[in-house]
Scaffold this motif. Structure first.
Motif, PDB file in Angstrom:
ATOM      1  N   ALA A  36      44.064  52.200  43.507  1.00 47.87           N
ATOM      2  CA  ALA A  36      45.411  52.775  43.450  1.00 47.87           C
ATOM      3  C   ALA A  36      45.427  54.179  44.051  1.00 47.87           C
ATOM      4  CB  ALA A  36      45.900  52.809  42.001  1.00 47.87           C
ATOM      5  N   SER A  37      44.388  54.961  43.784  1.00 46.58           N
ATOM      6  CA  SER A  37      44.342  56.316  44.335  1.00 46.58           C
ATOM      7  C   SER A  37      44.222  56.292  45.860  1.00 46.58           C
ATOM      8  CB  SER A  37      43.180  57.097  43.720  1.00 46.58           C
ATOM      9  OG  SER A  37      41.936  56.504  44.044  1.00 46.58           O
ATOM     10  N   ILE A  38      43.485  55.310  46.399  1.00 50.63           N
ATOM     11  CA  ILE A  38      43.399  55.179  47.863  1.00 50.63           C
ATOM     12  C   ILE A  38      44.766  54.827  48.439  1.00 50.63           C
ATOM     13  CG2 ILE A  38      42.438  53.787  49.738  1.00 50.63           C
ATOM     14  CD1 ILE A  38      39.873  53.523  48.070  1.00 50.63           C
ATOM     15  N   GLY A  39      45.469  53.908  47.788  1.00 50.70           N
ATOM     16  CA  GLY A  39      46.804  53.544  48.248  1.00 50.70           C
ATOM     17  C   GLY A  39      47.763  54.719  48.237  1.00 50.70           C
ATOM     18  N   LEU A  40      47.669  55.540  47.191  1.00 48.61           N
ATOM     19  CA  LEU A  40      48.561  56.690  47.086  1.00 48.61           C
ATOM     20  C   LEU A  40      48.196  57.794  48.092  1.00 48.61           C
ATOM     21  CD1 LEU A  40      48.836  56.935  43.189  1.00 48.61           C
ATOM     22  CD2 LEU A  40      50.656  56.272  44.770  1.00 48.61           C
ATOM     23  N   SER A  70      50.328  64.189  39.963  1.00 48.77           N
ATOM     24  CA  SER A  70      49.395  63.890  38.876  1.00 48.77           C
ATOM     25  C   SER A  70      50.051  64.088  37.519  1.00 48.77           C
ATOM     26  CB  SER A  70      48.153  64.787  38.984  1.00 48.77           C
ATOM     27  OG  SER A  70      47.503  64.587  40.220  1.00 48.77           O
ATOM     28  N   VAL A  71      50.829  65.160  37.396  1.00 49.44           N
ATOM     29  CA  VAL A  71      51.533  65.435  36.145  1.00 49.44           C
ATOM     30  C   VAL A  71      52.619  64.390  35.910  1.00 49.44           C
ATOM     31  CG1 VAL A  71      52.941  67.112  34.887  1.00 49.44           C
ATOM     32  CG2 VAL A  71      51.046  67.893  36.334  1.00 49.44           C
ATOM     33  N   LEU A  72      53.323  64.025  36.978  1.00 50.24           N
ATOM     34  CA  LEU A  72      54.407  63.045  36.853  1.00 50.24           C
ATOM     35  C   LEU A  72      53.880  61.670  36.452  1.00 50.24           C
ATOM     36  CD1 LEU A  72      56.574  64.033  39.951  1.00 50.24           C
ATOM     37  CD2 LEU A  72      57.222  64.251  37.540  1.00 50.24           C
ATOM     38  N   ILE A  73      52.732  61.276  36.983  1.00 55.44           N
ATOM     39  CA  ILE A  73      52.144  59.980  36.612  1.00 55.44           C
ATOM     40  C   ILE A  73      51.919  59.905  35.109  1.00 55.44           C
ATOM     41  CG2 ILE A  73      50.044  58.574  36.777  1.00 55.44           C
ATOM     42  CD1 ILE A  73      49.847  59.410  39.709  1.00 55.44           C
ATOM     43  N   ILE A  74      51.425  61.009  34.540  1.00 55.28           N
ATOM     44  CA  ILE A  74      51.180  61.034  33.092  1.00 55.28           C
ATOM     45  C   ILE A  74      52.496  61.066  32.320  1.00 55.28           C
ATOM     46  CG2 ILE A  74      50.179  62.391  31.200  1.00 55.28           C
ATOM     47  CD1 ILE A  74      48.054  63.346  33.230  1.00 55.28           C
ATOM     48  N   LEU A  75      53.430  61.939  32.735  1.00 58.86           N
ATOM     49  CA  LEU A  75      54.682  62.102  31.992  1.00 58.86           C
ATOM     50  C   LEU A  75      55.534  60.841  32.030  1.00 58.86           C
ATOM     51  CD1 LEU A  75      55.756  65.740  32.995  1.00 58.86           C
ATOM     52  CD2 LEU A  75      54.689  64.964  30.861  1.00 58.86           C
ATOM     53  N   VAL A  76      55.620  60.201  33.198  1.00 57.37           N
ATOM     54  CA  VAL A  76      56.452  59.005  33.327  1.00 57.37           C
ATOM     55  C   VAL A  76      55.870  57.843  32.527  1.00 57.37           C
ATOM     56  CG1 VAL A  76      57.263  57.246  34.943  1.00 57.37           C
ATOM     57  CG2 VAL A  76      57.437  59.663  35.550  1.00 57.37           C
ATOM     58  N   VAL A 107      43.998  61.422  41.930  1.00 54.37           N
ATOM     59  CA  VAL A 107      45.082  61.804  42.835  1.00 54.37           C
ATOM     60  C   VAL A 107      45.106  63.319  43.033  1.00 54.37           C
ATOM     61  CG1 VAL A 107      47.604  61.923  43.048  1.00 54.37           C
ATOM     62  CG2 VAL A 107      46.512  59.784  42.385  1.00 54.37           C
ATOM     63  N   HIS A 108      44.777  64.060  41.998  1.00 53.86           N
ATOM     64  CA  HIS A 108      44.833  65.526  42.083  1.00 53.86           C
ATOM     65  C   HIS A 108      43.646  66.114  42.853  1.00 53.86           C
ATOM     66  CE1 HIS A 108      46.141  69.535  40.911  1.00 53.86           C
ATOM     67  NE2 HIS A 108      44.892  69.822  40.578  1.00 53.86           N
TER      68      HIS A 108
END
Length: 301
Positions: A36-40, A70-76, A107-108
């Motif tokens: 997933a991180s490679i895709g992003l 990175s923050v949004l992935i966690i918050l969402v 990602v970060h």
């Protein structure tokens, strides 16, 4: 003494199976997070594309706000994790939390060069890598996109199915993207979503989807022998009454055969059934997954 030894052996077996399952789950989740991180980082982020679901919402918010992805992935995903602890299980929520935090960290911190500038390739392969990541995480008993958890909760409280809710959710997401970003990006992102969703289906279900087959025939015993010995598949015999019209009560104690095969094997089975009884009534329906029994094993299962 013998019973105690057997109990100790059973406990050791259960412990060994549990540890092996945890290792496999951890491996699947780790592979999913990396994919997933490679895709992003390699496809979607450098080119301003996004996906559907919670991940798509995170990417869209990253484009519209100054908040780091990175923050949004966690918050969402945090509300979905909490909902998952209630709707599914606490271990599921713990594994999902670790997977999402792992993805946010990668990602970060990692740097992946933009692999291509072709928009079509970005949409297709970005969706492939992201879908692979989501699929492997699910195979490991976790999620890195919590939309399905919310969909399950909504489906229990309304007439919407899980698929209906996910479709409505993503349609609304892409409409917002078309309004606040631009129509072309939204359209390419829809292609990314389709690529990702098909990849998730492939990772979870495999190429050879299972089919449940029920067979009603006057030659049930011969068909049973064919399935067991010629095809090498397990078969269950169900006792039933049945009939049609004037013969409704003339078929007591009829045998109904049930077996599970892969889609690639169904043509051969239907041919062999027709050779034995061309009037046999055969019902086929898809099965998501199986465990044990005399069926062909799926890859990655």
């Amino acid at each position: 003494m013998v019973k105690r030894l057997l109990k100790l052996q059973d406990n050791a077996l259960v412990k060994r199976i549990t540890i092996w399952r945890q290792i496999k789950d951890g491996l699947f989740i780790a592979i999913g997070v990396v994919m997933a991180s490679i895709g992003l980082k390699g496809f979607l982020l450098p080119n301003g594309f996004f996906d559907g679901g919670a991940m798509g919402m995170s990417l869209l918010l990253e484009m519209l706000t100054p908040v780091n992805l990175s923050v949004l992935i966690i918050l969402v995903n945090l509300p979905f994790i909490l909902l998952g602890a209630k709707q599914v299980s606490v271990p599921f929520a713990i594994k999902s939390t670790l997977a999402i935090f792992g993805l946010a960290l990668l990602v970060h911190y990692i740097e992946v060069p933009a692999i291509t500038a072709d928009k079509l390739l970005i949409a297709v392969f970005g969706g492939f890598f992201l879908g692979s990541g989501i699929g492997f995480a699910i195979r490991g008993g976790a999620v890195i996109d919590g939309t399905e958890v919310l969909a399950i909760s909504v489906s229990r409280k309304s007439s919407l199915t899980v698929g209906d809710f996910i479709t409505v959710f993503n349609v609304c997401l892409f409409i917002v993207a078309a309004i606040f970003v631009d129509l072309e990006t939204a359209m390419y992102s829809m292609l990314t979503y389709f690529s990702a969703s098909k990849t998730v289906d492939f990772i979870i279900n495999g190429v050879e989807e299972y089919l449940g087959v029920m067979i009603m025939s006057q030659q049930a015993e011969d068909i049973k022998q064919m399935i067991s010995f010629d095809l090498g598949r397990g078969v269950t015999v169900l006792k039933s009454d049945g009939g049609y019209g004037d013969k409704a009560n003339l078929l007591p104690d009829r045998k109904v055969l049930f077996c599970v095969i892969t889609r690639l094997e169904v043509t051969k089975m239907l041919l062999e059934i027709e050779k034995i009884d061309s009037k046999a009534f055969v019902i086929q329906y898809p099965i998501k997954d199986t465990k044990g029994g005399m069926i062909k094993k799926r890859p990655l299962h």
